[in-house]
Structures are given as structure tokens and as C-alpha cells.
Design a protein around this motif. Structure first.
Motif, PDB file in Angstrom:
ATOM      1  N   THR A  66       5.772   6.865   1.101  1.00 37.57           N
ATOM      2  CA  THR A  66       5.675   5.987   2.261  1.00 37.57           C
ATOM      3  C   THR A  66       4.808   4.792   1.897  1.00 37.57           C
ATOM      4  O   THR A  66       3.681   4.953   1.428  1.00 37.57           O
ATOM      5  CB  THR A  66       5.074   6.744   3.464  1.00 37.57           C
ATOM      6  N   TYR A  67       5.355   3.608   2.105  1.00 40.64           N
ATOM      7  CA  TYR A  67       4.702   2.357   1.729  1.00 40.64           C
ATOM      8  C   TYR A  67       4.492   1.485   2.961  1.00 40.64           C
ATOM      9  O   TYR A  67       5.198   1.614   3.961  1.00 40.64           O
ATOM     10  CB  TYR A  67       5.561   1.579   0.733  1.00 40.64           C
ATOM     11  N   SER A  68       3.547   0.580   2.839  1.00 31.58           N
ATOM     12  CA  SER A  68       3.333  -0.433   3.861  1.00 31.58           C
ATOM     13  C   SER A  68       3.301  -1.784   3.160  1.00 31.58           C
ATOM     14  O   SER A  68       2.618  -1.950   2.143  1.00 31.58           O
ATOM     15  CB  SER A  68       2.013  -0.194   4.590  1.00 31.58           C
ATOM     16  N   LEU A  69       4.047  -2.725   3.706  1.00 28.43           N
ATOM     17  CA  LEU A  69       4.122  -4.070   3.144  1.00 28.43           C
ATOM     18  C   LEU A  69       3.606  -5.051   4.178  1.00 28.43           C
ATOM     19  O   LEU A  69       4.038  -5.035   5.330  1.00 28.43           O
ATOM     20  CB  LEU A  69       5.571  -4.406   2.781  1.00 28.43           C
ATOM     21  N   LEU A  70       2.663  -5.878   3.793  1.00 25.22           N
ATOM     22  CA  LEU A  70       2.117  -6.919   4.649  1.00 25.22           C
ATOM     23  C   LEU A  70       2.355  -8.251   3.950  1.00 25.22           C
ATOM     24  O   LEU A  70       1.987  -8.410   2.782  1.00 25.22           O
ATOM     25  CB  LEU A  70       0.619  -6.712   4.880  1.00 25.22           C
TER      26      LEU A  70
ATOM     27  N   SER B  68       0.842  -1.200   0.000  1.00 23.28           N
ATOM     28  CA  SER B  68       0.000   0.000   0.000  1.00 23.28           C
ATOM     29  C   SER B  68       0.874   1.244   0.000  1.00 23.28           C
ATOM     30  O   SER B  68       2.003   1.223   0.489  1.00 23.28           O
ATOM     31  CB  SER B  68      -0.899   0.027   1.235  1.00 23.28           C
ATOM     32  N   LEU B  69       0.329   2.335  -0.525  1.00 29.22           N
ATOM     33  CA  LEU B  69       1.009   3.622  -0.591  1.00 29.22           C
ATOM     34  C   LEU B  69       0.195   4.637   0.202  1.00 29.22           C
ATOM     35  O   LEU B  69      -1.031   4.703   0.058  1.00 29.22           O
ATOM     36  CB  LEU B  69       1.140   4.085  -2.052  1.00 29.22           C
ATOM     37  N   ARG B  70       0.887   5.420   1.031  1.00 31.15           N
ATOM     38  CA  ARG B  70       0.191   6.466   1.794  1.00 31.15           C
ATOM     39  C   ARG B  70      -0.005   7.682   0.898  1.00 31.15           C
ATOM     40  O   ARG B  70       0.934   8.186   0.297  1.00 31.15           O
ATOM     41  CB  ARG B  70       0.981   6.862   3.031  1.00 31.15           C
ATOM     42  N   GLU B  71      -1.239   8.134   0.817  1.00 36.17           N
ATOM     43  CA  GLU B  71      -1.584   9.331   0.065  1.00 36.17           C
ATOM     44  C   GLU B  71      -2.295  10.293   1.012  1.00 36.17           C
ATOM     45  O   GLU B  71      -2.546   9.953   2.168  1.00 36.17           O
ATOM     46  CB  GLU B  71      -2.475   8.967  -1.128  1.00 36.17           C
ATOM     47  N   GLU B  72      -2.631  11.466   0.535  1.00 37.43           N
ATOM     48  CA  GLU B  72      -3.289  12.461   1.385  1.00 37.43           C
ATOM     49  C   GLU B  72      -4.595  11.932   1.968  1.00 37.43           C
ATOM     50  O   GLU B  72      -4.936  12.228   3.108  1.00 37.43           O
ATOM     51  CB  GLU B  72      -3.551  13.744   0.599  1.00 37.43           C
ATOM     52  N   GLU B  73      -5.338  11.156   1.198  1.00 40.70           N
ATOM     53  CA  GLU B  73      -6.629  10.637   1.650  1.00 40.70           C
ATOM     54  C   GLU B  73      -6.487   9.435   2.563  1.00 40.70           C
ATOM     55  O   GLU B  73      -7.451   9.001   3.172  1.00 40.70           O
ATOM     56  CB  GLU B  73      -7.488  10.217   0.439  1.00 40.70           C
ATOM     57  N   GLY B  74      -5.314   8.829   2.632  1.00 36.82           N
ATOM     58  CA  GLY B  74      -5.102   7.624   3.436  1.00 36.82           C
ATOM     59  C   GLY B  74      -4.287   6.611   2.645  1.00 36.82           C
ATOM     60  O   GLY B  74      -3.571   6.956   1.707  1.00 36.82           O
ATOM     61  N   TRP B  75      -4.412   5.359   3.011  1.00 37.90           N
ATOM     62  CA  TRP B  75      -3.662   4.294   2.343  1.00 37.90           C
ATOM     63  C   TRP B  75      -4.400   3.804   1.116  1.00 37.90           C
ATOM     64  O   TRP B  75      -5.612   3.587   1.148  1.00 37.90           O
ATOM     65  CB  TRP B  75      -3.444   3.129   3.299  1.00 37.90           C
ATOM     66  N   ARG B  76      -3.650   3.586   0.019  1.00 36.91           N
ATOM     67  CA  ARG B  76      -4.217   3.020  -1.209  1.00 36.91           C
ATOM     68  C   ARG B  76      -3.464   1.742  -1.534  1.00 36.91           C
ATOM     69  O   ARG B  76      -2.235   1.728  -1.607  1.00 36.91           O
ATOM     70  CB  ARG B  76      -4.080   4.002  -2.373  1.00 36.91           C
ATOM     71  N   VAL B  77      -4.181   0.646  -1.706  1.00 36.57           N
ATOM     72  CA  VAL B  77      -3.563  -0.633  -2.037  1.00 36.57           C
ATOM     73  C   VAL B  77      -3.076  -0.577  -3.477  1.00 36.57           C
ATOM     74  O   VAL B  77      -3.855  -0.315  -4.403  1.00 36.57           O
ATOM     75  CB  VAL B  77      -4.545  -1.805  -1.845  1.00 36.57           C
ATOM     76  N   LEU B  78      -1.770  -0.793  -3.667  1.00 32.22           N
ATOM     77  CA  LEU B  78      -1.182  -0.786  -5.005  1.00 32.22           C
ATOM     78  C   LEU B  78      -1.190  -2.165  -5.634  1.00 32.22           C
ATOM     79  O   LEU B  78      -1.331  -2.300  -6.848  1.00 32.22           O
ATOM     80  CB  LEU B  78       0.266  -0.295  -4.944  1.00 32.22           C
ATOM     81  N   TRP B  79      -0.995  -3.181  -4.791  1.00 36.62           N
ATOM     82  CA  TRP B  79      -0.847  -4.533  -5.335  1.00 36.62           C
ATOM     83  C   TRP B  79      -1.124  -5.560  -4.249  1.00 36.62           C
ATOM     84  O   TRP B  79      -0.765  -5.370  -3.089  1.00 36.62           O
ATOM     85  CB  TRP B  79       0.579  -4.702  -5.850  1.00 36.62           C
ATOM     86  N   GLN B  80      -1.801  -6.629  -4.631  1.00 32.27           N
ATOM     87  CA  GLN B  80      -1.994  -7.783  -3.758  1.00 32.27           C
ATOM     88  C   GLN B  80      -1.696  -9.024  -4.566  1.00 32.27           C
ATOM     89  O   GLN B  80      -2.148  -9.141  -5.713  1.00 32.27           O
ATOM     90  CB  GLN B  80      -3.421  -7.854  -3.227  1.00 32.27           C
ATOM     91  N   SER B  81      -0.932  -9.921  -3.967  1.00 31.03           N
ATOM     92  CA  SER B  81      -0.625 -11.161  -4.681  1.00 31.03           C
ATOM     93  C   SER B  81      -1.817 -12.096  -4.588  1.00 31.03           C
ATOM     94  O   SER B  81      -2.601 -12.040  -3.647  1.00 31.03           O
ATOM     95  CB  SER B  81       0.614 -11.827  -4.082  1.00 31.03           C
ATOM     96  N   SER B  82      -1.916 -12.953  -5.567  1.00 36.41           N
ATOM     97  CA  SER B  82      -2.965 -13.967  -5.517  1.00 36.41           C
ATOM     98  C   SER B  82      -2.391 -15.196  -4.825  1.00 36.41           C
ATOM     99  O   SER B  82      -1.185 -15.436  -4.852  1.00 36.41           O
ATOM    100  CB  SER B  82      -3.433 -14.320  -6.932  1.00 36.41           C
ATOM    101  N   LEU B  83      -3.253 -15.955  -4.195  1.00 33.16           N
ATOM    102  CA  LEU B  83      -2.820 -17.153  -3.491  1.00 33.16           C
ATOM    103  C   LEU B  83      -2.424 -18.211  -4.504  1.00 33.16           C
ATOM    104  O   LEU B  83      -3.180 -18.511  -5.430  1.00 33.16           O
ATOM    105  CB  LEU B  83      -3.941 -17.663  -2.592  1.00 33.16           C
ATOM    106  N   GLN B  84      -1.227 -18.737  -4.332  1.00 33.73           N
ATOM    107  CA  GLN B  84      -0.713 -19.752  -5.249  1.00 33.73           C
ATOM    108  C   GLN B  84      -0.973 -21.131  -4.666  1.00 33.73           C
ATOM    109  O   GLN B  84      -0.884 -21.323  -3.469  1.00 33.73           O
ATOM    110  CB  GLN B  84       0.791 -19.590  -5.434  1.00 33.73           C
ATOM    111  N   THR B  85      -1.271 -22.078  -5.515  1.00 33.79           N
ATOM    112  CA  THR B  85      -1.409 -23.460  -5.079  1.00 33.79           C
ATOM    113  C   THR B  85      -0.548 -24.314  -5.981  1.00 33.79           C
ATOM    114  O   THR B  85      -0.686 -24.240  -7.194  1.00 33.79           O
ATOM    115  CB  THR B  85      -2.868 -23.929  -5.168  1.00 33.79           C
TER     116      THR B  85
ATOM    117  N   THR C 136       6.380  -0.649   7.581  1.00 30.12           N
ATOM    118  CA  THR C 136       6.061   0.637   6.968  1.00 30.12           C
ATOM    119  C   THR C 136       7.390   1.349   6.778  1.00 30.12           C
ATOM    120  O   THR C 136       8.200   1.398   7.700  1.00 30.12           O
ATOM    121  CB  THR C 136       5.125   1.458   7.862  1.00 30.12           C
ATOM    122  N   PHE C 137       7.628   1.868   5.585  1.00 26.68           N
ATOM    123  CA  PHE C 137       8.932   2.450   5.260  1.00 26.68           C
ATOM    124  C   PHE C 137       8.752   3.579   4.258  1.00 26.68           C
ATOM    125  O   PHE C 137       7.723   3.684   3.595  1.00 26.68           O
ATOM    126  CB  PHE C 137       9.875   1.388   4.693  1.00 26.68           C
TER     127      PHE C 137
END
Length: 132
Positions: A98-102, A59-76, A119-120
């Protein structure tokens, strides 16, 4: 004499059962070849042996709050998390901000799941190279 000791032992047992467990564990993040890479804490890796990659979100922090940039799909099947995993495949145009990685990991049986977060802030020089 035995009764106060038993009462103390019971009290300690009950108190220790209600201690808060850390929900998000720290994650180590580096920039390599202008791409984001992460590694899990060695004590968690050593405790469980192989941990499997169960997904990530950036996610990326913007003026309005956090915006999700990318989510991985679950691999099987789930892939083992190497010592260092880079997001070479993530379609993100990294820039200063400013980014957040989960990151979510799982044991082979799927019984134990861990959530790691960092968060970095990335900076970018005139040549476009990123740094933390």
C-alpha cells in the motif's frame, strides 16, 4: 421586507466564507510498464491552464506506519506537468504493498498551489508485473 432579505444575504455570505476548502485533491494513478504514473484531474488542469510540477513524495505503509520511499527535489525552473507523468527516475523497487502519493503543483506565478493525494494498493503477479 428589505431588512430580512439583507440579513439573509449577509448570513449566507458569512456562512459561505467559512465552508471548508478541500485541502487534498484526488489524483489518478496508473501502472504503465511496471512504473507508477499519475495524472491531474482535468477540471483542475482546465481551470488553471498549465500547472507546474513543484514536487512529489511516495510513501509505503509498513507495520510501524508510513515510510517515505522517495521525495523529488524542487526543480528550477519548474516544469509543466504533462497529461501523464511517470516516475521513471524514482529509485523505487516497486512491489506489492500500500502506497501513498502526494504531488504538489503550482501556477506559473506561484500564487496558487494544489496538493493532490492518492492512496492505493499494488499487487504483483508471479511474473513480477504490477497492477492496481
Amino acid at each position: 421586507m428589505i431588512r430580512p432579505l439583507l440579513l439573509l444575504a449577509l448570513t449566507l455570505l458569512l456562512v459561505s466564507c467559512h465552508l471548508p476548502r478541500q485541502y487534498l485533491l484526488p489524483l489518478k494513478v496508473i501502472v504503465e510498464n511496471n512504473s507508477l504514473c499519475f495524472s491531474l484531474p482535468p477540471e483542475v488542469m482546465n481551470h488553471h491552464g498549465a500547472l507546474y510540477y513543484a514536487g512529489a513524495s511516495i510513501s509505503l505503509r509498513e507495520e510501524e506506519g508510513w515510510r517515505v520511499l522517495w521525495q523529488s527535489s524542487l526543480q528550477t525552473p519548474l516544469s509543466v506537468i504533462p497529461q501523464k507523468k511517470c516516475f521513471d527516475d524514482a529509485p523505487i523497487n516497486w512491489r506489492a504493498g500500500t502506497y501513498s502519493l502526494l504531488v504538489v503543483s503550482s501556477t506559473a506565478e506561484g500564487k496558487v498551489r494544489h496538493r493532490f493525494e492518492k492512496t492505493f494498493t499494488l499487487t504483483q503477479d508471479r511474473t513480477g508485473h504490477l497492477a492496481l
